[in-house]
Design an enzyme around this catalytic site. Structure first.
Site, PDB file in Angstrom:
ATOM      1  CG  HIS A 306      -1.949   0.832   0.986  1.00  0.00           C
ATOM      2  ND1 HIS A 306      -1.985   2.242   1.464  1.00  0.00           N
ATOM      3  CD2 HIS A 306      -3.479   0.646   0.860  1.00  0.00           C
ATOM      4  CE1 HIS A 306      -3.206   2.502   1.147  1.00  0.00           C
ATOM      5  NE2 HIS A 306      -4.013   1.832   0.792  1.00  0.00           N
ATOM      6  CG  ASP A 363      -8.296  -4.508  -2.474  1.00  0.00           C
ATOM      7  OD1 ASP A 363      -9.752  -4.438  -2.272  1.00  0.00           O
ATOM      8  OD2 ASP A 363      -7.733  -3.554  -2.881  1.00  0.00           O
TER       9      ASP A 363
END
Ligand code: CMC
Length: 429
Positions: A306, A363
């Protein structure tokens, strides 16, 4: 005395003010940089660029902290609902009982699409990705509400916001039914937000879908966890479009397009495709991990890494626990969950991932929970979009109400050919 940063450039000295946020985040305010120095900043991927001041969501990526309007995501996940959280994100405070009732009523009153919108669904091929239909239909909706256009109508913001939150769910369900050649199921005013969505997705004219509380709760949690995430790619897109004073629906449609990509919201679909491919190949995950570390393989461990989090994404932690709870409640198991857990354990003990601080993101487990809920793979990113709507709307609202807001217009450093003359076609080599 307010702090300033000093810049030495070409023998001259300049000062730029330091701006500090409510959580002591610091920025150099370089808005006067070009006028003063003739230079701009260059920041590939905007990793160091603050594009706005915002009071909606706080993230501390080093510590794995996420708060909506100051409230930790863990508390909201435990105690709130998607609709209440949507109110919090858009209006800045938790609603009173009466405010929540009025907000829910507004969602219900605005849940139906204009009947003429149904014809638009006919134009898409059965193979159309629901994200394409979603963005096209959100944009098309704006044609039915002319009052949407322009700042002059900002007084109708509450209705437009409720309409968008409510109708995105109706459009999403209709597009799924259409893609499967199934008859459209209209929303039921008696159902709450998430139950109504499941009803529109899965009920048949001859048989009502059985709403299981644990299923409704799990999907509501997914929506809530996706509700905002500060200046990510799609939200920054919404703000970019909003800065030109485009209408709310046009901005949201642009947000859907940005979200679609596999490096952003499309990752939830990509994760399940990856886990499924690993499962079918008989790999225990180790071969895939080796490939994901090799830049030439073209593979990445989807659902990992991320831009902001250099720690465990707090949403991933919550979803992982919810996944275990849901599968236990449904007395179900999923081999993909076992593979995901194995991949996670291997990656978190592998120096490649440790050194780069790559942890599971939202996710990584969300696809598995959606599989357990019976949500079809191609709808995963659509679920993300439904959840993200309050965040996009709140960011739109910040721009709408900011009297000093300017059009977003980054600059560039040009690297193309320098001045040269046009060559007529018959003289070109
Ligand atoms: N698998 C393998 N290597 C990775 C991964 C991954 N998932 N993510 C990053 N890296 C490596 C990357 O190759 C680079 O290595 P090196 O320094 O040797 O060149 C380093 O880690 C830094 O990566 P980056 O691409 O510069 O990082 P970024 O901040 O630009 O990208 C990201 C962030 C999320 C796009 C990226 O981590 C990624 O592609 N992850 C997989 C896709 C994914 O799960 N996306 C969902 C993001 S969370 C939800 C959302 O925002 O939509």
């Amino acid at each position: 005395m307010s702090k300033a940063a000093k810049l030495e450039l070409d023998g001259k000295s300049y000062e730029f003010p330091i701006v500090e946020g409510s959580e002591q985040e610091k920025a150099l305010d370089i808005s006067a940089l070009r006028n003063a120095t003739g230079h701009i900043t260059l920041d590939d991927g905007y990793g160091n660029t603050g594009s706005c001041l915002s009071a909606i969501t706080f993230i501390d990526g080093e510590q794995g902290i996420l708060r909506y309007r100051g409230i930790p995501i863990e508390q909201l996940a435990e105690q709130s609902t998607f609709v209440e959280t949507a109110y919090l994100i858009i209006y800045g405070e938790l609603p009173s009982r009466e405010q929540l009732r009025r907000f829910s009523d507004l969602l219900t009153q605005n849940q139906n699409l204009h009947e003429d919108m149904r014809h638009h669904f006919e134009g898409f091929p059965a193979t159309a990705h629901p994200m394409a239909i979603l963005s096209a239909m959100i944009n098309a909706s704006s044609c039915f509400y002319p009052g949407l256009m322009g700042r002059a109508n900002s007084g109708r913001f509450d209705v437009h916001a409720a309409r968008l939150i409510s109708q995105v769910r109706t459009i999403a369900a209709f597009s799924y039914r259409k893609s499967r050649g199934l008859p459209i199921v209209y929303p039921k005013p008696a159902y709450k937000y998430t139950a109504n969505f499941l009803h529109m997705l899965f009920s048949e004219p001859y048989q009502e879908y059985e709403l299981k509380p644990e299923v409704v709760k799990a999907l509501d949690l997914i929506f809530l966890l996706h509700a905002d995430h500060e200046q990510n790619c799609s939200t920054a897109t919404v703000r970019m479009v909003a800065s030109s004073q485009a209408n709310l629906f046009a901005c949201a449609a642009a947000g859907v397009c940005a979200l679609w990509g596999p490096l952003h919201g499309g990752a939830n679909q990509a994760v399940v495709e990856m886990l499924d491919a690993i499962h079918r190949s008989g790999d225990d995950g180790s071969k895939f991990i080796t490939a994901a570390k090799d830049k030439d393989s073209g593979k990445r461990l989807m659902g990992f890494g991320h831009r902001i989090y250099k720690n465990y994404d707090p949403r991933a932690k919550i979803i992982k626990a919810a996944c275990d709870r849901l599968l236990a409640a449904l007395h179900a198991s999923d081999p993909l969950l076992d593979i995901a857990k194995r991949l996670e354990e291997t990656a978190l003990n592998d120096s490649y991932f440790v050194e780069r601080k790559l942890y599971p993101n939202v996710d990584f487990y969300s696809g598995i929970i959606m599989r357990a809920l019976g949500i079809p793979l191609e709808m995963f990113t659509v679920i993300f979009a439904i959840g993200r709507m309050p965040g996009w709307i709140a960011n739109f609202k910040e721009i709408l109400h900011d009297r000093n807001s300017r059009i977003y217009r980054p600059r560039q450093i040009y690297t193309g050919p320098t001045l040269r003359s046009y060559v007529p076609l018959d003289q070109r080599a």
